[in-house]
Design an enzyme around this catalytic site. Structure first.
Site, mmCIF file in Angstrom:
data_model
loop_
_atom_site.group_PDB
_atom_site.id
_atom_site.type_symbol
_atom_site.label_atom_id
_atom_site.label_comp_id
_atom_site.label_asym_id
_atom_site.label_seq_id
_atom_site.Cartn_x
_atom_site.Cartn_y
_atom_site.Cartn_z
ATOM 1 N N GLU B 60 0.831 -1.210 0.000
ATOM 2 C CA GLU B 60 0.000 0.000 0.000
ATOM 3 C C GLU B 60 0.862 1.254 0.000
ATOM 4 O O GLU B 60 0.575 2.220 -0.703
ATOM 5 C CB GLU B 60 -0.931 0.005 1.222
ATOM 6 N N HIS B 129 -10.425 -6.362 8.681
ATOM 7 C CA HIS B 129 -10.968 -5.913 7.403
ATOM 8 C C HIS B 129 -12.302 -5.214 7.569
ATOM 9 O O HIS B 129 -13.019 -5.029 6.597
ATOM 10 C CB HIS B 129 -11.185 -7.102 6.451
#
Lengths: 388, 328
Positions: B60, B129
């Site tokens: 990321e 998540h």
């Protein structure tokens, strides 16, 4: 729990209304603090407490006629209970262990007395609405806007500043009717020479700042108060078919209000005050009578009344006794008059002082002595002034 | 009018942007051949090729940083981060670079990047998540934070974000992707930076955004059965925040329930609550209520996940409390 009862502000008063609580439940209040506004026919009076205490409960609803003598406020006597006083929304966060426990128990019942939502507080402030006595149905029992609508406060709450002139007129009517029906008045009058007092005042006032100057009615008040002390049969109350002397002289002053009412608040221990003290008290009590804020003790305690019509332009006034008092002293207009002194006609400053007294208690001769004592006192202004 | 899913709306928005502007490209993990972890970009790679739809390594910080560089270099990147949880790996790029470079360069450099990320719970994706960290980004000056909750906003907000000369974070709640609505034509004067009234009411204001907006709307419907008239505000944009719409509504209804899937402590609902205390205190007729997530990692088990996050019944209960009173 101690209680405060609906006070009587006059022999004719049978009921009164609490229109506002000036304290919250749980408040610690000091002796002399105003705890409630009482509406009587004579207007709004501040009700005081007479010892340090904690407000425990409001025992009567607002705006209901309550008989004189009925308990209206529950109190806890002393400071040791302060720690467990309910916290209201005004107080600071809890600190002591006891307070924490109290708070926890309130959470358990989930109803906190005396809280109101911010919107309600703003609305109440703007519209002069008293919130005490309104049952809250909001979160945790808070007073919310819906409660105000349900209670229709705009109908229940009187305008704080302006009392009802019609009501006051009725009250005056009741008092004077009772007085004239029950009290056999007799009347005396005496032209009192004020020249000595006036000369003394001119001299003493010359040395004073404008705001500290003494008005001519002050020596008159002082002389009347001291004459009442010397003639105790005019100073007291006639109740239950007998007269009782009052130990102190609390001189009631008939004060005309702008909205055509009349009040007679007392200057406590007027016979013991110097001219300066009397002047200050006089100004203060007149101002508060006109603006509101007279205290309960001032409304109840007068032992005799002085009515000064002079500045309204009448030479003489014969008063109507304010029951259960037994005498009212009238003061006319202060005039320059041609008087005969030691065989010569000279200008003197003269005022007519009258006495209306209760014949059940005194006779005319006693009244005449009382009036002459006033004259004698006024002849020696330096002594009367109380060492000034 | 066509019915469209939220997922299709986002895809159409990306498609339109790529078609209309040669500077626009999509980049992220599995956005190309796999079609996106939520299938948002499904099919786009065959339409536009690998130049415009770029699969990236699992880094990321790397690909968000590349997006920042591309934006500074004149491109208009749309960077997809799988979930807000993973975006923390790119936080340095987002906070220290994207949000600050215009300031650091004295106005010489802008970073017109759009970062899309999924957020929220409801799909049993467990504690790594499922979180809602929109408030973390809404905290940062230099960013704009859009939270499209309707198909219409999913369709049109992206272009607004791309038009912005500075970085914009777009949060897509995972429970919205399958949601189907009539797609409204783009309104005249469309702006992403205003809150909107979903329904008008007089008794209580429900403030929500993103995936929880529809729970608020459903709560309002249930409340109407009890004769409680609820007004629902869709914030749409957390930074800059349209406080006026909130204030106007609360000053009318005097009561407010804030719905936010973040943990209650330090949530975006907390920020609104503070704003209301500062600006609307004297209009409040009841304590401000926050319906937020429980202070636990979002659980995997379906019933626990439900129990940990705001539900319609919680909103109804909070609204009922402030309107009808009772124990807090």
């Amino acid at each position: 729990m101690k209680t405060l009862t609906m006070p009587s502000f006059g022999a004719d008063m049978e009921t009164g209304k609490v229109v506002e609580w000036c304290v919250h439940k749980g408040d610690a209040v000091k002796k002399g603090a105003t705890v409630a506004l009482i509406e009587t026919a004579k207007g709004l009076i501040d009700m005081e407490v007479f010892e340090d205490c904690i407000v425990e409960d409001f025992l009567v609803p607002l705006d209901e006629e309550i008989d004189v003598g009925r308990p209206i406020l529950g109190l806890q006597g002393n400071a040791e209970t302060e720690a467990i006083a309910l916290n209201n929304i005004e107080t600071t966060p809890v600190e002591s262990e006891q307070k924490v426990q109290q708070t926890e128990s309130m959470v358990a019942v989930k109803r906190i007395e005396g809280i109101a939502s911010p919107a309600v507080r703003l609305f109440a402030q703007k519209n002069q609405i008293a919130l005490d006595g309104i049952t809250g149905t909001g979160v945790d029992g808070a007073i919310c806007l819906a409660d105000l609508q349900r209670e229709k406060p705009e109908q229940k709450v009187p305008a704080k500043a302006g009392f009802d002139a019609d009501m006051m007129r009725k009250a005056i009517a009741a008092v004077v009717t009772k007085s004239k029906r029950d009290i056999p008045h007799y009347y005396l009058q005496l032209d009192v020479d004020l020249t000595e007092a006036e000369n003394w005042l001119i001299e003493t006032n010359a040395a004073r700042e404008v705001e500290n100057r003494i008005m001519i009615n002050v020596p008159i008040m002082a002389a009347v108060a001291k004459a009442l002390h010397k003639n105790p049969d005019f100073n007291g109350f006639y109740q239950n078919d007998r007269f009782q002397h009052a130990p102190d002289v609390h001189l009631g002053l008939a004060i005309r209000l702008r909205n055509k009412g009349l009040m007679a608040p007392a200057i406590h221990n007027a016979d013991k005050l110097s001219f300066s003290e009397l002047m200050a008290k006089f100004k203060d009590v007149v101002e508060r009578a006109k603006l509101g804020g007279l205290k309960q003790s001032e409304m109840q305690d007068a032992t005799a009344t002085l009515s000064n019509i002079g500045d309204r332009g009448s030479d003489v006034i014969f008063g109507v006794i304010f029951p259960p008092q037994v005498a009212i002293i009238g003061v006319g207009k202060v005039n320059q008059k041609a008087c005969v002194v030691q065989g010569e006609i000279v200008p003197r400053t003269v005022v007519n002082i009258s006495l209306a007294a209760d014949h059940r208690v005194t006779d005319g001769q006693m009244g005449a002595r009382f009036l002459n004592d006033i004259q004698k006192l006024l002849n020696k202004p330096a002594k009367l002034a109380g060492g000034e | 009018m066509t019915k469209m899913s939220y997922r299709e709306a986002v895809r159409e928005a990306i498609r339109e942007a790529i078609q209309n502007d040669p500077r626009v490209f999509l980049m992220g993990e599995d956005v190309g051949h796999y079609g996106g972890c939520y299938a948002v970009s499904k099919g786009l790679i065959s339409d536009f090729g690998e130049e415009r739809i770029k699969d990236t390594p699992l880094s990321e910080s790397g690909f968000v940083g590349a997006g920042v560089g591309a934006a500074m270099g004149g491109m208009r990147p749309v960077v997809e981060v799988m979930t807000v949880n993973f975006s923390l790996l790119a936080l340095d790029q987002i906070l220290n670079n994207a949000a600050t470079l215009r300031h650091m360069s004295g106005g010489q450099l802008g970073v017109p990047i759009v970062i899309r990320m999924a957020t929220g719970s409801g799909k049993q994706l467990a504690a790594q998540h499922s979180h809602s960290l929109e408030n973390w980004y809404a905290h940062i000056p230099g960013l704009k934070v859009f939270t499209p909750a309707t198909v219409t906003d999913a369709r049109y907000m992206l272009q607004e974000a791309l038009n912005d000369p500075d970085p914009v974070i777009l949060f897509e709640h995972v429970m919205l992707y399958n949601r189907e609505e009539e797609l409204q034509p783009k309104p005249e004067g469309y702006s992403a930076e205003h809150a909107s009234l979903m329904c008008e009411g007089s008794d209580v204001t429900l403030v929500a955004y993103g995936g929880n907006l529809h729970k608020a709307v459903q709560a309002a419907e249930e409340l109407s059965v009890e004769k409680i008239s609820a007004e629902v505000i869709d914030l749409r944009c957390l930074r800059p925040l349209d406080t006026q719409t909130i204030f106007t509504s609360v000053r009318k209804t005097h009561r407010v329930v804030l719905i936010d899937e973040a943990w209650k402590t330090g949530s975006f609902a907390s920020e609104i609550s503070a704003q209301l205390a500062e600006h609307c205190l004297w209009s409040l007729d009841a304590p401000v209520q926050r319906v937020c997530s429980k202070e636990v990692p979002i659980p995997y088990a379906a019933h626990l996940e439900q129990a940990a996050t705001p539900q319609v019944a919680d909103i109804v209960q909070a609204a009922r409390l402030v309107v009808k009173g009772g124990a807090s």
